[in-house]
Design an enzyme around this catalytic site. Structure first.
Site, PDB file in Angstrom:
ATOM      1  N   LYS A  76      68.811 -17.718  -6.043  1.00  0.00           N
ATOM      2  CA  LYS A  76      70.184 -17.539  -5.540  1.00  0.00           C
ATOM      3  C   LYS A  76      71.163 -17.073  -6.621  1.00  0.00           C
ATOM      4  O   LYS A  76      72.069 -16.295  -6.326  1.00  0.00           O
ATOM      5  CB  LYS A  76      70.685 -18.838  -4.904  1.00  0.00           C
ATOM      6  CG  LYS A  76      70.046 -19.112  -3.543  1.00  0.00           C
ATOM      7  CD  LYS A  76      70.661 -20.343  -2.894  1.00  0.00           C
ATOM      8  CE  LYS A  76      70.151 -20.530  -1.484  1.00  0.00           C
ATOM      9  NZ  LYS A  76      70.774 -21.670  -0.785  1.00  0.00           N
ATOM     10  N   ASP A 112      76.277 -20.188   3.107  1.00  0.00           N
ATOM     11  CA  ASP A 112      76.036 -21.633   3.270  1.00  0.00           C
ATOM     12  C   ASP A 112      77.328 -22.399   3.593  1.00  0.00           C
ATOM     13  O   ASP A 112      77.338 -23.282   4.457  1.00  0.00           O
ATOM     14  CB  ASP A 112      75.423 -22.230   1.996  1.00  0.00           C
ATOM     15  CG  ASP A 112      73.923 -21.987   1.908  1.00  0.00           C
ATOM     16  OD1 ASP A 112      73.290 -21.738   2.951  1.00  0.00           O
ATOM     17  OD2 ASP A 112      73.392 -22.048   0.782  1.00  0.00           O
TER      18      ASP A 112
HETATM   19  P1  NAP Z   1      70.021 -27.997  -6.494  1.00  0.00           P
HETATM   20  O1  NAP Z   1      70.855 -26.820  -6.925  1.00  0.00           O
HETATM   21  O2  NAP Z   1      68.721 -28.242  -7.133  1.00  0.00           O
HETATM   22  O3  NAP Z   1      70.956 -29.309  -6.652  1.00  0.00           O
HETATM   23  C1  NAP Z   1      70.439 -30.578  -6.373  1.00  0.00           C
HETATM   24  C2  NAP Z   1      71.509 -31.646  -6.612  1.00  0.00           C
HETATM   25  O4  NAP Z   1      70.915 -32.895  -6.250  1.00  0.00           O
HETATM   26  C3  NAP Z   1      71.966 -31.768  -8.051  1.00  0.00           C
HETATM   27  O5  NAP Z   1      73.336 -32.035  -8.099  1.00  0.00           O
HETATM   28  C4  NAP Z   1      71.163 -32.951  -8.572  1.00  0.00           C
HETATM   29  O6  NAP Z   1      71.843 -33.721  -9.546  1.00  0.00           O
HETATM   30  C5  NAP Z   1      71.020 -33.806  -7.343  1.00  0.00           C
HETATM   31  N1  NAP Z   1      69.808 -34.628  -7.423  1.00  0.00           N
HETATM   32  C6  NAP Z   1      68.524 -34.196  -7.427  1.00  0.00           C
HETATM   33  N2  NAP Z   1      67.682 -35.233  -7.543  1.00  0.00           N
HETATM   34  C7  NAP Z   1      68.457 -36.348  -7.614  1.00  0.00           C
HETATM   35  C8  NAP Z   1      68.172 -37.733  -7.753  1.00  0.00           C
HETATM   36  N3  NAP Z   1      66.900 -38.180  -7.849  1.00  0.00           N
HETATM   37  N4  NAP Z   1      69.202 -38.588  -7.786  1.00  0.00           N
HETATM   38  C9  NAP Z   1      70.473 -38.155  -7.707  1.00  0.00           C
HETATM   39  N5  NAP Z   1      70.813 -36.847  -7.603  1.00  0.00           N
HETATM   40  C10 NAP Z   1      69.807 -35.958  -7.550  1.00  0.00           C
HETATM   41  O7  NAP Z   1      69.724 -27.907  -4.935  1.00  0.00           O
HETATM   42  P2  NAP Z   1      70.619 -27.209  -3.805  1.00  0.00           P
HETATM   43  O8  NAP Z   1      70.207 -25.799  -3.617  1.00  0.00           O
HETATM   44  O9  NAP Z   1      72.039 -27.505  -4.081  1.00  0.00           O
HETATM   45  O10 NAP Z   1      70.100 -27.972  -2.480  1.00  0.00           O
HETATM   46  C11 NAP Z   1      70.355 -29.360  -2.302  1.00  0.00           C
HETATM   47  C12 NAP Z   1      69.785 -29.798  -0.961  1.00  0.00           C
HETATM   48  O11 NAP Z   1      70.498 -29.168   0.096  1.00  0.00           O
HETATM   49  C13 NAP Z   1      68.302 -29.423  -0.745  1.00  0.00           C
HETATM   50  O12 NAP Z   1      67.660 -30.472  -0.108  1.00  0.00           O
HETATM   51  C14 NAP Z   1      68.379 -28.216   0.151  1.00  0.00           C
HETATM   52  O13 NAP Z   1      67.218 -28.077   0.939  1.00  0.00           O
HETATM   53  C15 NAP Z   1      69.590 -28.564   1.000  1.00  0.00           C
HETATM   54  N6  NAP Z   1      70.238 -27.397   1.585  1.00  0.00           N
HETATM   55  C16 NAP Z   1      70.373 -27.390   2.950  1.00  0.00           C
HETATM   56  C17 NAP Z   1      71.004 -26.321   3.539  1.00  0.00           C
HETATM   57  C18 NAP Z   1      71.158 -26.313   5.030  1.00  0.00           C
HETATM   58  O14 NAP Z   1      71.411 -25.230   5.591  1.00  0.00           O
HETATM   59  N7  NAP Z   1      71.077 -27.448   5.699  1.00  0.00           N
HETATM   60  C19 NAP Z   1      71.467 -25.233   2.776  1.00  0.00           C
HETATM   61  C20 NAP Z   1      71.316 -25.292   1.382  1.00  0.00           C
HETATM   62  C21 NAP Z   1      70.692 -26.389   0.811  1.00  0.00           C
HETATM   63  P3  NAP Z   1      72.008 -33.227 -11.084  1.00  0.00           P
HETATM   64  O15 NAP Z   1      73.145 -32.254 -11.081  1.00  0.00           O
HETATM   65  O16 NAP Z   1      72.305 -34.486 -11.799  1.00  0.00           O
HETATM   66  O17 NAP Z   1      70.681 -32.608 -11.471  1.00  0.00           O
END
Ligand code: NAP
Length: 289
Positions: A76, A112
């Site tokens: 992305k 998004d």
């Molecule tokens: P990302 O960029 O990898 O960010 C993940 C976030 O989650 C980070 O802030 C991370 O914290 C936190 N995190 C990960 N593991 C954790 C843990 N064990 N404890 C506490 N915090 C934790 O991922 P993303 O692209 O933003 O996506 C996040 C989620 O949203 C995913 O599950 C994705 O599938 C979902 N999503 C859904 C949609 C939809 O249309 N419904 C669209 C986009 C994304 P740190 O900053 O501390 O590493």
């Protein structure tokens, strides 16, 4: 099959999603249902593209040409360097989840945030304008949520995240209505959005993104995770009387925006939603067997 059950032919337009991993993606089901419902001679597939090859994937989009491209993890942010332009939202976020042609230019969009706002307004009946919001997480999805909630007129957007430095960057996207917080912010929020992968089927880390004991009836919890169809935090929050939903509506609405950018037509949101929920339930049932 495309229009009227016909197989793809030489006239068929091709669109796709690129990511790694990608085989779990619901996008083919969503978009193929949409093309079929609208009688468009289009077909949608998924390509597994490892991180270093994203530039080649964009070059392929130009050469073939593909009519539309969805972009997911891990591309992305890195895809931005290969495009001819960005929408204002994509430029602000430095991230793209959809590439569309504008005459002979490839322009990156980020749908998004708009998908989240549409899901809140149209599916949940929640109006973000004037609302006190908390976003848990500070990754790409969280940043899109923070910016979109602020643009929709939220009174404040508090970011709660494991890593404080990333929380500050995310909160900054909401300007003077954005701030970094702790779980203490949950109690008086009207909306809590989980934008971490906690609770997701598969390899996600264990644990709850929100301590539901801090929530109460009248609040809305929107979990961006949608597999399983009822996530652990949604189930627990519902037991507290909280209006809690999984994020499938956001997936559908962000795809609906992509569909319109590519085809110039209004998206058949109901058909897309049915396709996504049916496929999700099928996968869930298959795992349970
Ligand atoms: P990302 O960029 O990898 O960010 C993940 C976030 O989650 C980070 O802030 C991370 O914290 C936190 N995190 C990960 N593991 C954790 C843990 N064990 N404890 C506490 N915090 C934790 O991922 P993303 O692209 O933003 O996506 C996040 C989620 O949203 C995913 O599950 C994705 O599938 C979902 N999503 C859904 C949609 C939809 O249309 N419904 C669209 C986009 C994304 P740190 O900053 O501390 O590493």
């Amino acid at each position: 099959m495309t229009v009227d059950g016909r197989l793809p032919a030489g006239t068929t337009a091709v669109a796709a999603v690129v990511g790694d991993p990608i085989r779990h993606s619901l996008s083919p089901e969503l978009f193929n249902a949409a093309f079929q419902r609208c009688g468009l001679d289009w077909v949608f597939t998924a390509f597994e593209v490892p991180a270093p090859r994203i530039g080649d994937a964009v070059a392929a989009m130009r050469a073939l040409p593909l009519r539309g491209l969805s972009v997911t993890m891990p591309h992305k942010a890195s895809v931005v360097a290969h495009l001819d332009g960005l929408s204002p939202v994509a430029a602000r976020l430095g991230a793209v989840n959809c590439i569309a042609w504008e005459s002979d230019r490839l322009v990156g969009h980020s749908t998004d945030g708009a998908g989240l706002i549409d899901a809140l307004r149209l599916d949940v009946g929640f109006e973000p304008e004037g609302a006190r919001c908390v976003v848990v997480g500070a990754g790409g999805a969280a940043r899109a949520a923070v910016a979109a909630l602020a643009d929709a007129g939220a009174r404040r957007v508090v970011v709660v995240n494991r890593t404080a430095a990333r929380a500050r960057v995310a909160a900054g996207l909401a300007g003077d209505r954005g701030m970094v917080g702790t779980s203490g912010a949950f109690a008086d929020a009207e909306l809590i959005v989980n934008a971490t992968p906690l609770g997701m089927h598969g390899s996600a880390p264990a644990g709850m993104p929100v301590d539901v004991a801090l929530l109460s009836p009248g609040q809305v919890l929107f979990d961006m995770v949608y597999d399983p169809p009822v996530t652990p935090v949604v189930a627990a929050a519902r037991e507290q009387g909280v209006d809690a939903v999984v994020g499938i509506g956001m997936l559908v609405h962000q795809a609906a925006h992509a569909f319109s950018l590519w085809t110039g037509e209004a998206a058949p949101v109901e058909a897309m939603s049915l396709a996504a929920t049916t496929e999700l339930a099928r996968r869930h049932d298959a795992r349970a067997e």
